[in-house]
Design a protein around this motif. Structure first.
Motif, short mmCIF file in Angstrom:
data_model
loop_
_atom_site.label_atom_id
_atom_site.label_comp_id
_atom_site.label_asym_id
_atom_site.label_seq_id
_atom_site.Cartn_x
_atom_site.Cartn_y
_atom_site.Cartn_z
N GLU A 82 0.83 -1.20 0.00
CA GLU A 82 0.00 0.00 0.00
C GLU A 82 0.87 1.26 0.00
O GLU A 82 0.47 2.29 -0.52
CB GLU A 82 -0.91 -0.02 1.25
N ASP A 101 -0.58 -5.04 2.98
CA ASP A 101 -0.92 -3.79 3.66
C ASP A 101 -0.09 -3.87 4.95
O ASP A 101 -0.45 -4.61 5.86
CB ASP A 101 -2.42 -3.71 3.96
N ASP A 104 -2.47 -2.12 8.63
CA ASP A 104 -3.85 -1.76 8.34
C ASP A 104 -4.49 -1.12 9.57
O ASP A 104 -4.24 -1.53 10.70
CB ASP A 104 -4.63 -3.01 7.95
N GLU A 265 -6.09 -6.18 0.60
CA GLU A 265 -7.08 -6.19 1.69
C GLU A 265 -8.21 -7.17 1.36
O GLU A 265 -8.47 -8.11 2.10
CB GLU A 265 -7.62 -4.77 1.94
MG MG Z 1 -5.45 -1.03 5.03
#
Ligand code: MG
Ligand code: AHM
Length: 317
Positions: A82, A101, A104, A265
């Motif tokens: 990300e 990610d 998160d 995700e």
């Molecule tokens: Mg996230």
């Protein structure tokens, strides 16, 4: 109970090596998260990420740590995060790619609420050499492993290599993960829905109908249902796996996509959900059947107990 390292002996060696690297990175991140206020690791960086979002210091630190550990894993050919705009070649002769990610739940970092690391792993499509974007644009159905680590009141690793879902807890005094459930089953029914209902006016019609249904009184179906929303997908999904219910980040009105990202995700969580007997959809199609077209592509998601996901789908028609 079985140590994670012993569990990995049954896994293909390349994949086991990368999973071991991710687990080791997460042990380091768990420690960083728990001590962040004492290590100048709270607050934001001066920069924004590819999505134009503010990057927290811990987001950036987590990304660095994961990159270091993945690079040290020889089977890891490529890395997508990300926090990085493009794909990164890790080892040209590696056979696997990982999308993550790193941390998160950004909005929960500085308030000591649960946050976590999400990942999905595929075999690379290109044969060798620098990794390509196309190596990452693979369906969830082609995933060979996915999981997440929750830094909550305990640190939990939930993992699937395509043979059900295994759950491990971190023993912080020995820095090792131990198996606590070798066959996680997501209950097929549930009485909890989890969404940012404050944004309901922005979501598609099906979401509005679904909420109207959940909030209605009906003795036979134990309605109204309860709402629980932490605002960290990792935390909200952990509850959903253990207690049943549904987590939603629906499509915005007039769009097909929601807020969350497909590759790191929605796909990993859907892979786990299906492996645990649950479902994951974007409101129209199974998430694992979707063909990704962009590295940071967004996706609507409705995921959890099959009865509640089916209910949502019935409102989508
Ligand atoms: Mg996230
Ligand atoms: P992040 O990856 O920047 O942390 O954003 C993802 C998070 C999810 O963990 C969570 O489900 C969602 O964003 C919450 O969004 P909202 O604040 O709109 O409810």
């Amino acid at each position: 109970t079985m140590p994670f390292s012993v569990y990995l002996q049954q896994v293909d060696p390349d994949l086991a090596g990368l999973l071991s690297a991710v687990a080791d990175a997460s042990v380091k991140l768990s420690d960083a998260v728990r001590n962040a206020p004492l290590r100048n690791l709270t607050g934001a960086m001066d920069t924004t990420n590819v999505q134009g979002e503010i990057v927290q210091k811990l987001d950036d630190y987590s990304n660095q740590v994961l990159m270091d550990y993945c690079k040290a894993s020889v089977a890891c050919a490529g890395y997508l995060s990300e926090e990085n705009e493009g794909v990164t070649t890790m080892n040209e002769t590696g056979s696997l790619v990982i999308a993550v990610d790193p941390l998160d739940g950004s909005s929960n970092i500085d308030i000591a609420a649960p946050i976590g690391t999400i990942f999905a792993i595929w075999k690379r499509k290109s044969v060798a050499g620098p990794i390509l974007e196309s190596d990452f644009l693979q369906k969830g159905d082609e995933c060979i492993a996915a999981g997440y680590v929750l830094y909550g009141s305990a640190t939990m690793l939930m993992l699937s290599v395509g043979k059900g879902v295994q759950l491990f807890a971190l023993n912080s005094s020995t820095a090792t993960y131990m198996s606590v459930n070798s066959n996680v089953q997501l209950p097929s029914i549930g009485k909890i829905y989890s969404m940012n209902q404050g944004n309901l006016s922005k979501f598609e019609q099906a979401a509005k109908r679904f909420v109207a249904h959940c909030t209605e009184t009906d003795k036979d179906t134990s309605r109204p249902y309860s709402i629980r929303y932490i605002g960290s997908m990792v935390g909200d999904m952990y509850r959903t796996f253990l207690k049943g219910g549904v987590f939603l980040y629906p499509a915005y009105e007039g769009e097909t996509k929601g807020k969350l990202r497909l590759l790191y995700e929605c796909i990993p969580m859907s892979f786990l959900a299906e492996q645990a007997g649950g479902m994951g959809t974007n409101g129209k199609e199974r998430i694992l059947s979707l063909q990704p077209t962009g590295l940071h592509e967004r996706c609507a998601i409705v995921i959890g107990s099959s009865a509640l996901v089916d209910l949502y789908l019935s409102f989508s028609k």
